[in-house]
Design an enzyme around this catalytic site. Structure first.
Site, PDB file in Angstrom:
ATOM      1  N   HIS A 239      -7.239  -5.880   1.875  1.00 17.36           N
ATOM      2  CA  HIS A 239      -7.320  -5.346   3.232  1.00 17.36           C
ATOM      3  C   HIS A 239      -8.303  -4.182   3.342  1.00 17.36           C
ATOM      4  O   HIS A 239      -8.700  -3.818   4.454  1.00 17.36           O
ATOM      5  CB  HIS A 239      -5.930  -4.937   3.739  1.00 17.36           C
ATOM      6  CG  HIS A 239      -5.353  -3.710   3.113  1.00 17.36           C
ATOM      7  ND1 HIS A 239      -4.467  -3.749   2.063  1.00 17.36           N
ATOM      8  CD2 HIS A 239      -5.528  -2.403   3.395  1.00 17.36           C
ATOM      9  CE1 HIS A 239      -4.124  -2.521   1.738  1.00 17.36           C
ATOM     10  NE2 HIS A 239      -4.755  -1.676   2.532  1.00 17.36           N
TER      11      HIS A 239
ATOM     12  N   ASP B  82      -3.113  -9.577  -1.706  1.00 18.68           N
ATOM     13  CA  ASP B  82      -3.858  -8.391  -1.267  1.00 18.68           C
ATOM     14  C   ASP B  82      -4.713  -7.827  -2.397  1.00 18.68           C
ATOM     15  O   ASP B  82      -4.819  -6.620  -2.577  1.00 18.68           O
ATOM     16  CB  ASP B  82      -2.902  -7.318  -0.738  1.00 18.68           C
ATOM     17  CG  ASP B  82      -3.625  -6.241   0.069  1.00 18.68           C
ATOM     18  OD1 ASP B  82      -4.729  -6.527   0.565  1.00 18.68           O
ATOM     19  OD2 ASP B  82      -3.095  -5.121   0.177  1.00 18.68           O
TER      20      ASP B  82
ATOM     21  N   GLY C 220      -6.574   5.503   2.677  1.00 22.34           N
ATOM     22  CA  GLY C 220      -7.696   5.760   1.784  1.00 22.34           C
ATOM     23  C   GLY C 220      -7.334   5.636   0.320  1.00 22.34           C
ATOM     24  O   GLY C 220      -8.193   5.438  -0.520  1.00 22.34           O
ATOM     25  N   ASN C 221      -6.029   5.750   0.007  1.00 25.50           N
ATOM     26  CA  ASN C 221      -5.555   5.518  -1.362  1.00 25.50           C
ATOM     27  C   ASN C 221      -5.492   4.029  -1.698  1.00 25.50           C
ATOM     28  O   ASN C 221      -5.374   3.652  -2.861  1.00 25.50           O
ATOM     29  CB  ASN C 221      -4.153   6.100  -1.576  1.00 25.50           C
ATOM     30  CG  ASN C 221      -4.182   7.543  -2.039  1.00 25.50           C
ATOM     31  OD1 ASN C 221      -3.704   8.437  -1.344  1.00 25.50           O
ATOM     32  ND2 ASN C 221      -4.747   7.774  -3.216  1.00 25.50           N
ATOM     33  N   SER C 222      -5.543   3.180  -0.683  1.00 30.29           N
ATOM     34  CA  SER C 222      -5.438   1.743  -0.908  1.00 30.29           C
ATOM     35  C   SER C 222      -6.447   1.256  -1.917  1.00 30.29           C
ATOM     36  O   SER C 222      -7.641   1.564  -1.832  1.00 30.29           O
ATOM     37  CB  SER C 222      -5.668   0.988   0.400  1.00 30.29           C
ATOM     38  OG  SER C 222      -4.474   0.553   0.948  1.00 30.29           O
TER      39      SER C 222
ATOM     40  N   VAL D 190       8.724 -26.686  -0.165  1.00 33.34           N
ATOM     41  CA  VAL D 190      10.061 -26.448   0.368  1.00 33.34           C
ATOM     42  C   VAL D 190      10.077 -25.095   1.070  1.00 33.34           C
ATOM     43  O   VAL D 190       9.287 -24.207   0.748  1.00 33.34           O
ATOM     44  CB  VAL D 190      11.155 -26.447  -0.731  1.00 33.34           C
ATOM     45  CG1 VAL D 190      11.311 -27.815  -1.353  1.00 33.34           C
ATOM     46  CG2 VAL D 190      10.864 -25.386  -1.787  1.00 33.34           C
TER      47      VAL D 190
ATOM     48  N   ILE E 260      12.653 -21.917   1.682  1.00 35.24           N
ATOM     49  CA  ILE E 260      13.825 -21.424   0.957  1.00 35.24           C
ATOM     50  C   ILE E 260      14.356 -20.150   1.589  1.00 35.24           C
ATOM     51  O   ILE E 260      13.682 -19.491   2.379  1.00 35.24           O
ATOM     52  CB  ILE E 260      13.497 -21.152  -0.529  1.00 35.24           C
ATOM     53  CG1 ILE E 260      12.326 -20.163  -0.644  1.00 35.24           C
ATOM     54  CG2 ILE E 260      13.196 -22.441  -1.266  1.00 35.24           C
ATOM     55  CD1 ILE E 260      12.021 -19.739  -2.064  1.00 35.24           C
TER      56      ILE E 260
END
Length: 509
Positions: free
Chosen positions: A145, A175, A244-246, A303, A305
């Site tokens: 992201h 991600d 910003g730490n992402s 499937v 679940i």
């Protein structure tokens, strides 16, 4: 004599007061010193990078913050990362030009100039995040992201060198993204083992919160295997993580990367003491595929679940609440070909226990398509092993069924469950791909309290399949009111067990 006695008394009193202090002092534990992160930061810090992205922005949208549209605010509250700080759409003192052009960026020295094309579009900063160098030849890992919708990706090292990066691959499901810069002999991180992470151990995050590069924060691991509804079980920490730490690394005390900082929980948009990191083991499996093929290939058995609750487990005779409850099976898919049915509980995949429903997608997803595997299911009080051939995961599909109006109620709910049911017409059974069942015409008492409603279809009472209304009445005529009974219920495209406690006596007409 008197003085002697007084002195002896005072001495005894002092001893009486002081003596209890001796063992207390002797037993007191030495104060534990806080950890020193300086060597760790010196070791890992040079391998942490700042990532910023730019996007081509039309002059017609420049009234919004760069890179944002009407749907981005909800994404901000979901992720809290990679969203740019609001910037001026036009540099001060730059007069507008014909066609709506102007000096773009508004981000100081990092703002990009107008593109030379005739459309008047500009290149503006669209996101900021972090990343870390995987190898000395320039592979960098970050969050997917962080680079969403980026036209250009810039990677800045701690020595202030900036590179334009090439996108190697993105996996939105986990991600995780990998980019490549044209450089050599770069400082790289040491990858740890996220399976060895212990709750309570000290960890450190390094990144660029709010664009403040090389920021270090520390805390402890709060929990492991935290299910947030995404594909992966996250590592939960109390390390301060902000926009910003992402994409930055989560590091243990040995200087090893054990996760990628990805999300926070917040009601304000800022850090509130809970952050989540992608386990590095899962991220590296994805990165290896991205580097090799540019995409991630996953297995599927087709499937849907859900979780197995304690009430469902008790009513079906399972020793404990575990496994994944099959709510629907895709027609023609691997699971249907293997004999899996709605209402089955998958307990093992290839011999590995499925403790929770979220374990199964990871196990199947990590299996190469075309592989033959074994699924262990629980059905009607017994375990069965079913052979299945893993297929390749495609785009998500939405199951469709021919819905018809429910006929009007034919009778009152007179049984111990508070249900009135009727047979399902043969053409409707065919359209729904069902072999039997009854549809609910009315629900009251116990049935209403557990959420059953008109139009639901009951396929099984306990371990007994029901194909018509008479079989349903027979199956419910001798239920024990002291025990929970599990009904296998289909609503729309989903099937699940609904635990219900029968009432003591049927209602009178």
């Amino acid at each position: 004599m008197m003085n002697f006695s007084v002195r002896n008394f005072l001495a005894a009193a002092v001893m009486a007061v002081c003596l209890p202090l001796v063992p207390h002092t002797a037993l007191a534990a030495p104060a534990a010193s806080l950890p020193d992160f300086t060597d760790l930061v010196d070791k890992v810090g040079p391998a942490v990078v700042n990532i910023r992205t730019t996007a081509r922005v039309s002059s017609s949208t420049r009234g919004l913050p760069p890179g944002m549209d009407d749907g981005d605010m909800s994404e901000f509250f979901r992720r809290f990362f990679g969203i740019p700080m609001p910037q001026s759409p036009q540099s001060p003192g730059s007069p507008p030009r014909g066609g709506g052009g102007g000096s773009g960026g508004g981000g100081g020295s990092q703002g990009q100039q107008d593109a030379p094309d005739s459309g008047g579009d500009t290149e503006q900063n669209s996101g900021v995040g972090s990343g870390f160098i995987l190898s000395a030849d320039g592979y960098v890992m970050t969050n997917a992201h962080v680079i969403d919708d980026a036209d250009t990706i810039y990677v800045t090292l701690t020595d202030k060198r900036e590179f334009k990066a090439k996108l190697v691959g993105v996996d939105d499901r986990t991600d995780v993204a990998v980019v490549k810069i044209n450089a050599a002999n770069l400082p790289a991180v040491t990858v740890g083992d996220s399976n060895k992470v212990r709750v309570g151990e000290w960890v450190v995050a390094i990144g660029s919160p709010f664009g403040l590069e090389n920021t270090v924060t520390a805390g402890i691991v709060s929990a492991k295997g935290r299910d947030t509804g995404d594909y992966l079980p996250f590592i939960q920490t109390d390390v301060a993580v902000n926009p910003g730490n992402s994409g930055g690394p989560l590091i243990n005390m040995q200087g090893e990367v054990i996760g990628i900082n990805s999300q926070i929980y917040s009601r304000t948009g800022g850090f509130m003491g809970i952050s989540f990191a992608i386990p590095i083991d899962e991220a590296m499996r994805v990165a290896d595929q991205l580097k090799t093929t540019g995409k991630v290939t996953r297995g599927r058995i087709a499937v849907a679940i859900g979780e197995v609750t304690k009430d469902v487990a008790d009513s079906l005779g399972l020793p404990k609440a575990q496994g994944a409850l099959v709510s629907s099976v895709e027609p023609g898919g691997p699971a249907e070909k293997a004999g899996v049915q709605p209402g089955d509980i998958i307990l093992k995949f290839n011999g590995h226990p499925v403790d929770t429903a979220t374990d199964l997608p990871r196990m199947v997803g990590d299996t190469k398509p075309g592989t033959k595997a074994t699924i262990t299911i629980w059905r009607k009080g017994q375990t069965r092993d079913l052979p299945v051939t893993i297929a390749e995961m495609q785009a998500d599909k939405t199951a469709k069924a021919d819905t018809k109006k429910t006929p009007p109620p034919k009778q009152r709910a007179t049984n111990a469950l508070g249900l009135a049911v009727s047979d399902i017409p043969a053409d409707q059974l065919k359209a729904l791909k069902l072999r039997g069942g009854v549809q609910i015409d009315a629900a009251e008492g116990p049935a209403a309290r557990v959420g059953l409603q008109k139009g639901d279809i009951i396929l099984r009472v306990g371990d007994t399949d029901v194909t018509n209304a008479k079989e349903f009445e027979d199956a419910t005529s001798h239920l024990d009111p002291s025990k929970m009974t599990a009904l296998l219920v289909r609503r729309g495209d989903n099937t699940q067990f609904v635990p219900i406690r029968p009432r003591s006596a049927p209602a009178q007409k």
